[in-house]
Structure formats: structure tokens, C-alpha cells
Motif scaffolding. Structure first.
Motif, PDB file in Angstrom:
ATOM      1  N   UNK A  27       0.917  -1.097   0.143  1.00 44.41           N
ATOM      2  CA  UNK A  27       0.066   0.184  -0.009  1.00 44.41           C
ATOM      3  C   UNK A  27       0.637   1.519  -0.068  1.00 44.41           C
ATOM      4  N   UNK A  28       1.540   1.378  -1.232  1.00 43.77           N
ATOM      5  CA  UNK A  28       2.385   2.860  -1.135  1.00 43.77           C
ATOM      6  C   UNK A  28       1.180   3.960  -0.975  1.00 43.77           C
ATOM      7  N   UNK A  29       1.740   5.008  -0.006  1.00 45.93           N
ATOM      8  CA  UNK A  29       0.768   6.102   0.207  1.00 45.93           C
ATOM      9  C   UNK A  29       0.962   7.105  -0.844  1.00 45.93           C
ATOM     10  N   UNK A  30       0.274   6.688  -1.929  1.00 46.97           N
ATOM     11  CA  UNK A  30       0.145   7.645  -2.771  1.00 46.97           C
ATOM     12  C   UNK A  30      -1.179   7.381  -3.673  1.00 46.97           C
ATOM     13  N   UNK A  31      -1.697   8.389  -4.560  1.00 50.04           N
ATOM     14  CA  UNK A  31      -3.043   8.260  -5.291  1.00 50.04           C
ATOM     15  C   UNK A  31      -2.614   8.379  -6.693  1.00 50.04           C
ATOM     16  N   UNK A  32      -3.490   8.125  -7.609  1.00 49.34           N
ATOM     17  CA  UNK A  32      -3.136   8.267  -9.093  1.00 49.34           C
ATOM     18  C   UNK A  32      -2.921   9.668  -9.514  1.00 49.34           C
ATOM     19  N   UNK A  33      -3.572  10.664  -8.753  1.00 44.51           N
ATOM     20  CA  UNK A  33      -3.147  12.291  -9.054  1.00 44.51           C
ATOM     21  C   UNK A  33      -1.706  12.523  -8.666  1.00 44.51           C
ATOM     22  N   UNK A  34      -1.298  11.942  -7.639  1.00 50.31           N
ATOM     23  CA  UNK A  34      -0.096  12.286  -7.099  1.00 50.31           C
ATOM     24  C   UNK A  34       1.096  11.637  -7.845  1.00 50.31           C
ATOM     25  N   UNK A  35       0.888  10.263  -8.351  1.00 49.56           N
ATOM     26  CA  UNK A  35       1.819   9.684  -8.998  1.00 49.56           C
ATOM     27  C   UNK A  35       1.860  10.259 -10.315  1.00 49.56           C
ATOM     28  N   UNK A  36       0.824  10.679 -11.103  1.00 51.20           N
ATOM     29  CA  UNK A  36       1.024  11.156 -12.272  1.00 51.20           C
ATOM     30  C   UNK A  36       1.690  12.634 -12.463  1.00 51.20           C
ATOM     31  N   UNK A  37       1.622  13.335 -11.070  1.00 47.98           N
ATOM     32  CA  UNK A  37       2.154  14.439 -11.074  1.00 47.98           C
ATOM     33  C   UNK A  37       3.538  14.406 -10.876  1.00 47.98           C
ATOM     34  N   UNK A  38       4.225  13.342 -10.352  1.00 51.91           N
ATOM     35  CA  UNK A  38       5.416  13.036 -10.262  1.00 51.91           C
ATOM     36  C   UNK A  38       6.143  12.706 -11.664  1.00 51.91           C
ATOM     37  N   UNK A  39       5.292  12.258 -12.719  1.00 56.10           N
ATOM     38  CA  UNK A  39       5.971  12.199 -13.893  1.00 56.10           C
ATOM     39  C   UNK A  39       5.855  13.011 -14.591  1.00 56.10           C
ATOM     40  N   UNK A  40       4.765  14.016 -14.493  1.00 54.19           N
ATOM     41  CA  UNK A  40       4.373  15.100 -15.332  1.00 54.19           C
ATOM     42  C   UNK A  40       5.746  16.275 -14.908  1.00 54.19           C
ATOM     43  N   UNK A  41       6.269  16.157 -13.774  1.00 55.11           N
ATOM     44  CA  UNK A  41       7.334  17.094 -13.550  1.00 55.11           C
ATOM     45  C   UNK A  41       8.761  16.699 -14.155  1.00 55.11           C
ATOM     46  N   UNK A  42       8.864  15.600 -14.744  1.00 58.97           N
ATOM     47  CA  UNK A  42       9.825  15.137 -15.591  1.00 58.97           C
ATOM     48  C   UNK A  42      10.003  15.728 -16.734  1.00 58.97           C
ATOM     49  N   UNK A  43       8.816  16.203 -17.204  1.00 56.32           N
ATOM     50  CA  UNK A  43       8.819  17.029 -18.622  1.00 56.32           C
ATOM     51  C   UNK A  43       8.304  16.140 -19.918  1.00 56.32           C
ATOM     52  N   UNK A  44       9.156  16.217 -20.884  1.00 53.50           N
ATOM     53  CA  UNK A  44       8.737  15.471 -22.064  1.00 53.50           C
ATOM     54  C   UNK A  44       9.533  14.229 -21.966  1.00 53.50           C
ATOM     55  N   UNK A  45       9.230  13.217 -21.555  1.00 59.02           N
ATOM     56  CA  UNK A  45      10.034  11.855 -21.365  1.00 59.02           C
ATOM     57  C   UNK A  45       9.373  11.003 -22.499  1.00 59.02           C
ATOM     58  N   UNK A  46      10.114  10.311 -23.126  1.00 60.73           N
ATOM     59  CA  UNK A  46      10.265   9.237 -24.061  1.00 60.73           C
ATOM     60  C   UNK A  46      10.412   7.809 -23.350  1.00 60.73           C
ATOM     61  N   UNK A  47       9.064   6.941 -22.924  1.00 57.94           N
ATOM     62  CA  UNK A  47       9.292   5.935 -22.139  1.00 57.94           C
ATOM     63  C   UNK A  47      10.202   5.045 -22.867  1.00 57.94           C
ATOM     64  N   UNK A  48      10.805   4.098 -21.836  1.00 64.37           N
ATOM     65  CA  UNK A  48      11.580   3.004 -22.267  1.00 64.37           C
ATOM     66  C   UNK A  48      11.202   2.280 -23.232  1.00 64.37           C
ATOM     67  N   UNK A  49       9.864   1.804 -23.366  1.00 65.53           N
ATOM     68  CA  UNK A  49       9.314   0.980 -24.250  1.00 65.53           C
ATOM     69  C   UNK A  49       8.960   1.556 -25.641  1.00 65.53           C
TER      70      UNK A  49
END
Length: 326
Positions: free
Chosen positions: A252-274
Motif C-alpha cells: 500500500x504505497x501512500x500515493x494516489x493516481x493524481x500524485x503519481x501522475x504529478x511526479x511523472x509530469x514534473x519530469x517533462x517530455x519523457x520518451x518511455x523506455x518501451x
């Protein structure tokens, strides 16, 4: 430390360069154009305006290196079993092995006392080749959050992020995990030891499970996926499903989808490994990231309707591109 990084791609090259610059005796196991480039011009790391050139030892033959203090496997999931078999000579009785990989690692349920204890992830380690090749006692779990890319063979671009998490597969803190985290911290990483590395892996998987396969399907960077309201909604639904599955497993990581998406959004324009693998015509990690997840859901009766749909579509897309591992 005597360190060997198996796989000098985006993440492996990043880790190798930083450890080399910190004064460790670093070697890399590589092949083909990457091996030739490192031998000729060193392993290069571009980070912002800075360029680090690591004139380290590169080889295609692990046997010439002998047993190491630390072995980092930084290859893609489909290549891991072969890499482990090839690199057995690097692992001695006191060697620490760190798998810097995406998705659920083969060891994830093997040493836990929680739900599905002892489960072998066939989607990740068909036939148990990895488990047989790496002693369970040697493994320290690792979560790699930075985003990197290969500009050309032997040339790595660090795009964002610096956080690494280490921990014992069975849980709890240990002197060796803390020592390892300190070594990486001293090399310039935001590195920590965590008493529940399995939960940290689930936290990263929360993002990888949606952004990676969706980017494979649509060809977009993470900021484009997040900023589109319809795709954003799909990602939220997938994350909700993965969080619910985690709760069934005692995670049960203490995070919700909004918070998790915000973490990725802060990284900017990221091309995923896949997406990088699709563009480079390399086998994709669909089974390690989503196939294993769906298999676990089957074990505990979790429906995961949105996640299963994306898995089916992404898997078929990879198959039609000729990038689905055998």
C-alpha cells in the motif's frame, strides 16, 4: 568497489559513468557497436551542459574480469536470462547483485512472507533460468527512477531524475543495503535504503504499467499522454486497478493516481523506455511490466479490466511489429 555493469545502455551507462567518476573500479560488459565505441572513445554521459567521459574497461567476456564486489544487471527484461548465464563468472560468494530492471523482478515473491509467497514469475523468468543463475542471497532489490536515453552507441543522455532505492528482497534494513546506498549517494545519486523495497517497486510499476504500454500504442511522450484528457483518464483507471491489486498483496504505497501522475509530469517530455525500444526496433518489456502483473491478478482474482485491455492491445501491437520476445 570492483563493479561490473552488465549492459551499457541508457541506465547501465548512466550508472557506470557516475560510479567511475566517484573513483570505483568499474567495468562494463557490452557487445557490438557499443563495445567498440566505449573502447575507442570511452563511455560518455551527457547531463545538461555537462559531459562526462569514463575511460573504463569494456569487454564482451565476463570471465576475464573475475568475481566482483558489485554486479549491476542493466539489460532489458527479455535479455536478462541470457545475460545472467553469460555473466556467471562475475558472481562470487561475497558478490552483491543489483538488478536495475523494469517491471516485476523474478525474485519479487520468492523471499516474502506476504501474499503469494514463493510464487515464481514465469512471465519474467521462463524455466527459472535467472533464479538458478543468481544466488538468492546475493540479490539487493533496486528501483531506478531516472530517465535516460542512448544517443548513439556508448553515448548516454541523462534527461531527468536521480533517485535510486535499494533494499533486501525479504524486507527490513541491512548493513549491506545501507552501505550500497551510501556508495551511490557519494557518487551523486539521491540514493536510499528502504525497509520495504517491494513497495517501492510497486510505486514505480504504478507509472510504468500505464505510461509504457500506452506510449507503445500511441507513440506519445509522457507529457502528451498526461495532457490529453481521455488518455489521462485511462491512466488514472489503470493506476486505480494496480493500487487495488497491491492492497490484495499487502502493498500500500501512500500515493494516489493524481500524485503519481504529478511526479511523472514534473519530469517533462519523457520518451518511455518501451517507446524507445519500439523506435529502435528492439524487443519490448511487455511481459515483465504488464504480463507478470496480469498473471499475479489472475492468482488473486483481481479483475483489472482496463489494464487487461491495454495489455492485450499493446502485446498485439508488439507482435505485429515483430518486437514481442519469444
Amino acid at each position: 568497489m570492483r563493479v561490473t555493469v552488465v549492459g551499457a545502455g541508457a541506465i547501465g551507462g548512466f550508472l557506470a559513468c557516475k560510479l567511475f567518476a566517484a573513483g570505483h573500479e568499474v567495468s562494463v560488459v557490452a557487445r557490438g557497436a557499443t563495445l567498440e565505441a566505449i573502447r575507442e572513445q570511452g563511455l560518455q554521459l551527457h547531463s545538461g551542459e555537462d559531459v562526462l567521459i569514463a575511460r573504463l574497461h569494456a569487454t564482451s567476456n565476463p570471465e576475464e574480469l573475475g568475481a566482483q564486489d558489485l554486479v549491476i544487471f542493466a539489460v532489458k527484461a527479455p535479455a536478462l536470462a541470457a545475460a545472467v548465464t553469460h555473466a556467471k563468472a562475475l558472481v562470487g560468494p561475497d558478490t552483491v547483485v543489483v538488478p536495475a530492471i523494469n517491471g516485476l523482478p523474478w525474485w519479487y515473491f520468492l523471499q516474502t512472507t506476504q501474499a503469494l509467497a514463493g510464487l515464481r514469475l514465469e512471465a519474467v523468468d521462463p524455466g527459472g533460468v535467472i533464479e538458478q543463475g543468481i544466488p538468492a542471497r546475493a540479490v539487493i532489490g533496486c528501483v531506478v527512477f531516472p530517465s535516460c536515453a542512448v544517443l548513439s552507441p556508448g553515448v548516454i543522455k541523462h534527461m531527468s531524475g536521480n533517485r535510486l532505492v535499494f533494499g533486501e528482497p525479504a524486507g527490513g534494513l541491512s548493513a549491506r543495503a545501507e552501505t550500497l546506498a551510501k556508495a551511490f549517494h557519494d557518487a551523486g545519486f539521491d540514493a536510499h535504503a528502504d525497509e520495504n523495497v517491494r513497495e517501492q517497486i510497486w510505486l514505480k510499476l504504478l507509472g510504468n504499467a500505464c505510461f509504457n504500454p500506452v506510449s507503445l500504442l500511441v507513440g506519445g511522450t509522457t507529457d502528451e499522454l498526461i495532457d490529453d484528457p481521455f488518455v489521462h483518464a485511462v491512466c488514472v483507471e489503470m493506476m486505480d486497478e494496480v493500487l487495488e491489486l497491491g492492497r490484495r498483496l499487502g502493498l500500500s504505497p501512500e500515493i494516489d493516481p493524481t500524485q503519481r501522475i504529478a511526479i511523472t509530469r514534473k519530469l517533462g517530455k519523457v520518451k518511455t523506455s518501451m517507446l524507445q525500444d519500439v523506435e529502435g526496433q528492439r524487443p519490448v518489456e511487455i511481459e515483465a511490466i504488464l504480463g507478470a502483473l496480469v498473471g499475479v491478478a489472475d492468482r488473486v482474482g483481481a479483475p483489472l479490466p482496463r489494464t487487461r485491455t491495454v495489455y492485450a492491445l499493446a502485446r498485439m501491437r508488439a507482435k505485429l511489429l515483430g518486437l514481442l520476445p519469444n
